[in-house]
Each structure stands twice: as structure tokens, then as C-alpha cells.
Design a protein around this motif. Structure first.
Motif, PDB file in Angstrom:
ATOM      1  N   LYS A  37       0.808  -1.216   0.000  1.00 33.22           N
ATOM      2  CA  LYS A  37       0.000   0.000   0.000  1.00 33.22           C
ATOM      3  C   LYS A  37       0.848   1.275   0.000  1.00 33.22           C
ATOM      4  N   GLY A  38       0.535   2.115  -0.955  1.00 29.95           N
ATOM      5  CA  GLY A  38       1.139   3.441  -0.953  1.00 29.95           C
ATOM      6  C   GLY A  38       2.515   3.559  -1.554  1.00 29.95           C
ATOM      7  N   ALA A  39       3.308   2.491  -1.591  1.00 28.32           N
ATOM      8  CA  ALA A  39       4.685   2.596  -2.084  1.00 28.32           C
ATOM      9  C   ALA A  39       5.186   1.249  -2.586  1.00 28.32           C
ATOM     10  N   PRO A  40       4.548   0.700  -3.617  1.00 23.62           N
ATOM     11  CA  PRO A  40       4.981  -0.616  -4.095  1.00 23.62           C
ATOM     12  C   PRO A  40       6.336  -0.546  -4.787  1.00 23.62           C
ATOM     13  N   SER A  79      -7.098   2.356  -7.956  1.00 24.00           N
ATOM     14  CA  SER A  79      -5.702   2.122  -8.335  1.00 24.00           C
ATOM     15  C   SER A  79      -4.910   3.421  -8.308  1.00 24.00           C
ATOM     16  N   ALA A  80      -3.758   3.388  -7.659  1.00 19.36           N
ATOM     17  CA  ALA A  80      -2.865   4.546  -7.631  1.00 19.36           C
ATOM     18  C   ALA A  80      -2.201   4.725  -8.991  1.00 19.36           C
ATOM     19  N   PRO A  81      -1.695   5.920  -9.281  1.00 21.79           N
ATOM     20  CA  PRO A  81      -0.998   6.132 -10.558  1.00 21.79           C
ATOM     21  C   PRO A  81       0.167   5.178 -10.773  1.00 21.79           C
ATOM     22  N   HIS A  82       0.781   4.729  -9.657  1.00 19.49           N
ATOM     23  CA  HIS A  82       1.935   3.824  -9.763  1.00 19.49           C
ATOM     24  C   HIS A  82       1.535   2.360  -9.568  1.00 19.49           C
ATOM     25  N   VAL A 388      23.307  11.715  -0.568  1.00 18.43           N
ATOM     26  CA  VAL A 388      21.889  11.782  -0.888  1.00 18.43           C
ATOM     27  C   VAL A 388      21.658  11.613  -2.392  1.00 18.43           C
ATOM     28  N   GLN A 389      22.536  12.164  -3.200  1.00 18.01           N
ATOM     29  CA  GLN A 389      22.409  11.989  -4.642  1.00 18.01           C
ATOM     30  C   GLN A 389      22.540  10.517  -5.024  1.00 18.01           C
ATOM     31  N   ASP A 390      23.488   9.816  -4.405  1.00 15.62           N
ATOM     32  CA  ASP A 390      23.646   8.375  -4.664  1.00 15.62           C
ATOM     33  C   ASP A 390      22.425   7.595  -4.186  1.00 15.62           C
ATOM     34  N   LEU A 391      21.913   7.965  -3.007  1.00 17.40           N
ATOM     35  CA  LEU A 391      20.751   7.272  -2.455  1.00 17.40           C
ATOM     36  C   LEU A 391      19.528   7.482  -3.336  1.00 17.40           C
ATOM     37  N   GLN A 392      19.321   8.694  -3.805  1.00 18.49           N
ATOM     38  CA  GLN A 392      18.174   8.966  -4.658  1.00 18.49           C
ATOM     39  C   GLN A 392      18.248   8.150  -5.949  1.00 18.49           C
ATOM     40  N   ALA A 393      19.436   8.076  -6.537  1.00 19.72           N
ATOM     41  CA  ALA A 393      19.596   7.295  -7.764  1.00 19.72           C
ATOM     42  C   ALA A 393      19.328   5.815  -7.513  1.00 19.72           C
ATOM     43  N   ALA A 394      19.803   5.296  -6.358  1.00 22.12           N
ATOM     44  CA  ALA A 394      19.584   3.888  -6.023  1.00 22.12           C
ATOM     45  C   ALA A 394      18.110   3.609  -5.767  1.00 22.12           C
ATOM     46  N   MET A 395      17.443   4.516  -5.056  1.00 17.71           N
ATOM     47  CA  MET A 395      16.028   4.317  -4.745  1.00 17.71           C
ATOM     48  C   MET A 395      15.163   4.374  -5.987  1.00 17.71           C
ATOM     49  N   GLU A 396      15.534   5.203  -6.948  1.00 10.05           N
ATOM     50  CA  GLU A 396      14.726   5.317  -8.165  1.00 10.05           C
ATOM     51  C   GLU A 396      14.773   4.046  -9.007  1.00 10.05           C
ATOM     52  N   GLN A 397      15.762   3.190  -8.772  1.00 13.09           N
ATOM     53  CA  GLN A 397      15.803   1.897  -9.446  1.00 13.09           C
ATOM     54  C   GLN A 397      14.798   0.912  -8.850  1.00 13.09           C
ATOM     55  N   VAL A 398      14.371   1.182  -7.630  1.00 12.36           N
ATOM     56  CA  VAL A 398      13.497   0.251  -6.903  1.00 12.36           C
ATOM     57  C   VAL A 398      12.088   0.797  -6.710  1.00 12.36           C
ATOM     58  N   PHE A 399      11.974   2.110  -6.510  1.00 12.28           N
ATOM     59  CA  PHE A 399      10.687   2.720  -6.188  1.00 12.28           C
ATOM     60  C   PHE A 399      10.316   3.799  -7.198  1.00 12.28           C
ATOM     61  N   THR A 403       7.475   7.805  -4.052  1.00  9.94           N
ATOM     62  CA  THR A 403       7.999   7.150  -2.852  1.00  9.94           C
ATOM     63  C   THR A 403       9.358   7.724  -2.472  1.00  9.94           C
ATOM     64  N   VAL A 404      10.204   7.948  -3.468  1.00 10.89           N
ATOM     65  CA  VAL A 404      11.527   8.527  -3.210  1.00 10.89           C
ATOM     66  C   VAL A 404      11.375   9.915  -2.602  1.00 10.89           C
ATOM     67  N   GLU A 405      10.482  10.722  -3.169  1.00 11.88           N
ATOM     68  CA  GLU A 405      10.255  12.067  -2.646  1.00 11.88           C
ATOM     69  C   GLU A 405       9.776  12.029  -1.204  1.00 11.88           C
TER      70      GLU A 405
END
Length: 434
Positions: A37-40, A79-82, A388-399, A403-405
Motif C-alpha cells: 500500500k502506498g509505495a509498491p 488504483s494509484a498512478p503507480h 543523498v544523490q547516490d541514495l536517490q539514484a539507487a532508490m529510483e531503481q526500486v521505487f 515514494t523517493v520524494e
């Protein structure tokens, strides 16, 4: 297995103690509860993780969809947009089948209905008008909504043996106007009202899908007598999550519950990749009859971690499993970001003594003092911006981006913005001096 429970209760009354029989190995199931829910997570990431879950000891998946399911009209608002596409889900379910992972879909049908009841077209089905938590069990239209959701989810699943209808944490049950009137009638109780709706949903699953057994969580049923429960037990199983096995209808299952959110509106509890080491320990402990040095070694090997001990999480790498880079970076942020910024801004005597909020507001700075902390502030900001830039890039591969925001705004921005602001104020003060 209900008869075994009653036999033990009766025996206890006579001063006897009878052990519950251990289920056979083929009856043992270890389901990983994926709370979507909310962040698949992205479907591609889940497909990458499934073999790891199997290797860790999982025998199946409990998929709690909520707004991540691709509902077709007239339910498309749910259904959520994602939400996953139908193609993505078919591929994911096919991959699970290839790996021998049994899938149990979970569709909330009583409590935790915020994902549906928050929408204006379904708001009139709330138990309490102001709160979207629970469904009104007196409205036929409410049951029709549940039936439609079940049918849509069933369409995408094949060879199911179990279907989870949720029914946990039905807050405010009995507090709606229709329920209050119903409860005034002789013999009616909140417990009977709860069972009335649960049985209606479970009976629909049984009648519409004869080879599928409906399952509910146990929390709303714990205070109900076994005699009362006996009226519904033939049509459903009752599961207790995580802490204990549930023995019903010949099933021994330990679903590992790690909620992504406490409810549809709450903040994220945890990111799935960060929880994988804990999940691996739980699964291996269940498979091996408890935690041991062998379990620890197994998990370290499966996850590519040199050591599971907490102090090693400060290292530059915490594994080779899918999403391990997120664990590494989240660990750095969680342990060090806020503390390092607070150390500079609240405990550095040059900042607190010569560049307080009073000084910053008036752009006052002693030329000598700024040299004592400006390099440290700029260096710290540069370091965290890179992390944080590295973390954001890594999270965008998964979420997905939303969710990242959310995670960044909750866990990163408060400290990082404080640090950025003091660096900006320092720069303005120096320019004002010049």
C-alpha cells in the motif's frame, strides 16, 4: 485443527495438558507478507528479489495489494498512478510459480479500507461518516464493492488455494448510526456484527470459487468464544501473523508481517531493501527451528554480508543482494546525517556563540570566527549532498518517484536544509561584511 484446540481446552479444565500436534513438514509454510500500500516496489525489482526470498526459506507470498492493483472500470479509482499493470503482475506471478512460491492474494474487505473509502464515490460506504477506516457492514453496496474487488483480483490469479480477506483492525466498528441501531436490538453485539460481515465475505469466496479457502487475520476474533467461532470456521481459516503459527484447516503457516505503512495515510515504516537482512534472519530461523550461529552464517552467505552485527553497518558495503546499496546509504543517513548536522549547529561553540540565529538574521559575523567553522560546514554539506544523490539514484531503481520524494522529505530534507541554510547565511554575512 479447531477440534485439537477445543480438546486441549477441555482437557485443561480437567487438569490435563495435551500438546498440540506438530504439523508435518509438507504442511509448513513460510509466507512473506508484501505490504504494497502506498509505495509498491517496481515490478522489475520484485522479480529480482523473488529468487532470494526462495533461497532464504520462503515458501510463498502474501500479496496485500490495496491501491497497487490494476483495477478495471468501474473500480479504476482504487488504483494509484503507480499501480502495477496487468502485464507486470502476470509476469511477476509467473515468476513466483516458476520458483515454487505459492501466492496468496490479500484484499482488505472490512478494516484498512482507506484506499477505497477516501474516494468520494465510495465515501458513503464508511462505517463512520468522517473516517475512511472501516466499511459499513449493513450496506449491500459495501458488500458488492468487496465482491467486485475479489473478482478482479481473482481474474489475474490461477490455481489459488487460499485467498486472504484481511478483516484486521476494524476500528470504529459499531459506532456508525446504522450499527448503533442494530446493536440496540436484543442479543446483538459488536462481535456478532463483526462475524456477520466476515462470514458474508468468506461465504462469497467459497460459493464463487469452490477450490479456494478464504482466510482472515485473527485480531478481531480473539475475544470471541470458540462456540461462536465454530459457526464460521468451516468456511475460512484464521491466521495470526509473525509471532505464532496458525493451525487451521490443516494449514501451518507463519506469515512474516513487515508493514510498509501502519495505515494508508501514515508515513513509511521501512523501505523493503533495508528490511531484507531482518527478513532473512526470520525466515532462516523458522526453517532451522530457531536462531543459531548456523543461521547467522547462512544469512551472511545469502546476502553477501561479511557480518550481521550492527557495528559493521557503518562500513562502506553491507551486502550484495538486490537493493543492498540502498541499505548501505540509508544506514549512513539514519545513523549520521542528523547527528552530524546537530553536532555542528547546536554543539559547535563557534556557531552557537558567534553565529546564532540573532547573528544570522542581522548578517553579523566576526571575520576571524568564520574561519573556525566555514570549512567544516561546506565540507559536511558537500559530503551529504553526494550521499543523498547516490541514495536517490539507487532508490529510483526500486521505487517510483513519489515514494523517493516522500522518504527524502521525511528523513533527509529536515537536516540537510538546516545545514544548507546555515551555509547560505554564512555566505550572506561574509558578503555583507565585505
Amino acid at each position: 485443527m479447531h477440534s485439537t484446540r477445543r480438546a486441549r481446552t477441555a482437557g485443561a479444565e480437567r487438569g490435563e495438558e495435551r500438546e498440540r500436534p506438530e504439523p508435518s513438514n509438507e504442511m509448513r509454510r513460510r509466507l512473506v507478507h508484501l505490504d504494497l500500500k502506498g509505495a509498491p516496489p517496481r515490478a522489475a525489482y520484485l522479480a529480482e528479489v523473488l529468487p532470494l526470498l526462495r533461497a532464504m526459506g520462503a515458501t510463498g507470498l502474501l500479496l496485500e495489494y490495496e491501491d497497487a492493483f490494476p483495477y478495471a472500470p468501474p473500480l479504476e479509482a482504487l488504483s494509484a498512478p503507480h499501480a502495477y499493470s496487468r502485464t507486470e503482475l502476470r509476469q511477476l506471478l509467473g515468476r513466483a510459480a516458476e520458483l515454487g512460491l505459492e501466492v496468496v492474494p490479500l484484499v482488505q474487505s472490512f478494516g484498512h479500507m482507506e484506499f477505497a473509502l477516501k474516494h468520494k464515490e465510495f465515501a458513503h460506504l464508511r462505517e463512520v461518516k468522517l473516517f475512511p477506516n472501516a466499511l459499513n457492514p449493513h450496506k449491500e453496496e459495501a458488500l458488492a464493492l468487496v465482491r467486485a474487488m475479489i473478482d478482479r483480483v481473482m481474474e489475474l490469479h490461477r490455481d489459488l488455494r487460499w485467498f486472504h480477506i484481511g478483516c484486521d483492525e476494524v476500528y470504529y466498528l459499531g459506532e456508525g448510526e446504522e450499527s448503533k441501531e442494530w446493536l440496540q436490538q436484543q442479543g446483538n453485539t459488536p462481535e456478532k456484527l463483526c462475524l456477520f460481515h466476515i462470514k458474508a465475505v468468506a461465504s462469497y469466496v467459497v460459493s464463487s470459487y469452490p477450490t479456494v479457502t478464504p482466510i482472515v487475520w485473527d485480531d478481531m476474533l480473539r475475544g470471541i468464544s470458540e462456540e461462536t467461532l465454530a459457526g464460521v470456521s468451516p468456511v475460512m481459516g484464521i491466521w495470526g501473523p509473525t509471532a505464532g503459527a496458525a493451525y487451521d484447516l490443516g494449514l501451518c503457516c507463519r506469515p512474516g508481517c513487515g508493514e510498509q505503512r501502519y495505515d494508508h495515510f501514515s508515513v513509511l515504516c521501512e523501505l523493503f531493501p533495508v528490511a531484507i537482512p531482518s527478513l532473512a534472519v526470520c525466515l532462516q530461523a523458522l526453517e532451522n527451528g530457531g536462531y543459531s550461529e548456523k543461521v547467522k552464517e547462512n544469512v551472511e552467505k545469502l546476502l553477501g554480508m561479511s557480518n550481521l552485527e550492527l557495528d559493521t553497518f557503518m562500513s562502506t558495503s553491507t551486502g550484495t543482494f538486490p537493493g543492498s546499496n540502498i541499505l548501505t546509504l540509508v544506514t549512513q543517513v539514519s545513523f549520521y546525517l542528523k547527528s552530524s548536522v546537530d553536532e555542528l549547529l547546536e554543539r559547535n561553540r563557534y556557531v552557537t556563540g558567534w553565529f546564532s540565529p540573532y547573528h544570522r538574521k542581522r548578517k553579523i559575523i566576526h571575520p576571524i570566527i568564520m574561519h573556525h567553522f566555514q570549512p567544516d560546514a561546506i565540507s559536511l554539506l558537500s559530503k551529504w549532498n553526494a550521499v543523498v544523490q547516490d541514495l536517490q539514484a539507487a532508490m529510483e531503481q526500486v521505487f517510483h518517484k513519489c515514494t523517493v520524494e516522500e522518504w527524502m522529505e521525511e528523513n533527509v530534507h529536515p537536516s540537510l536544509e538546516k545545514l544548507q541554510q546555515v551555509v547560505d547565511d554564512l555566505d550572506k554575512a561574509i558578503k555583507a561584511q565585505n
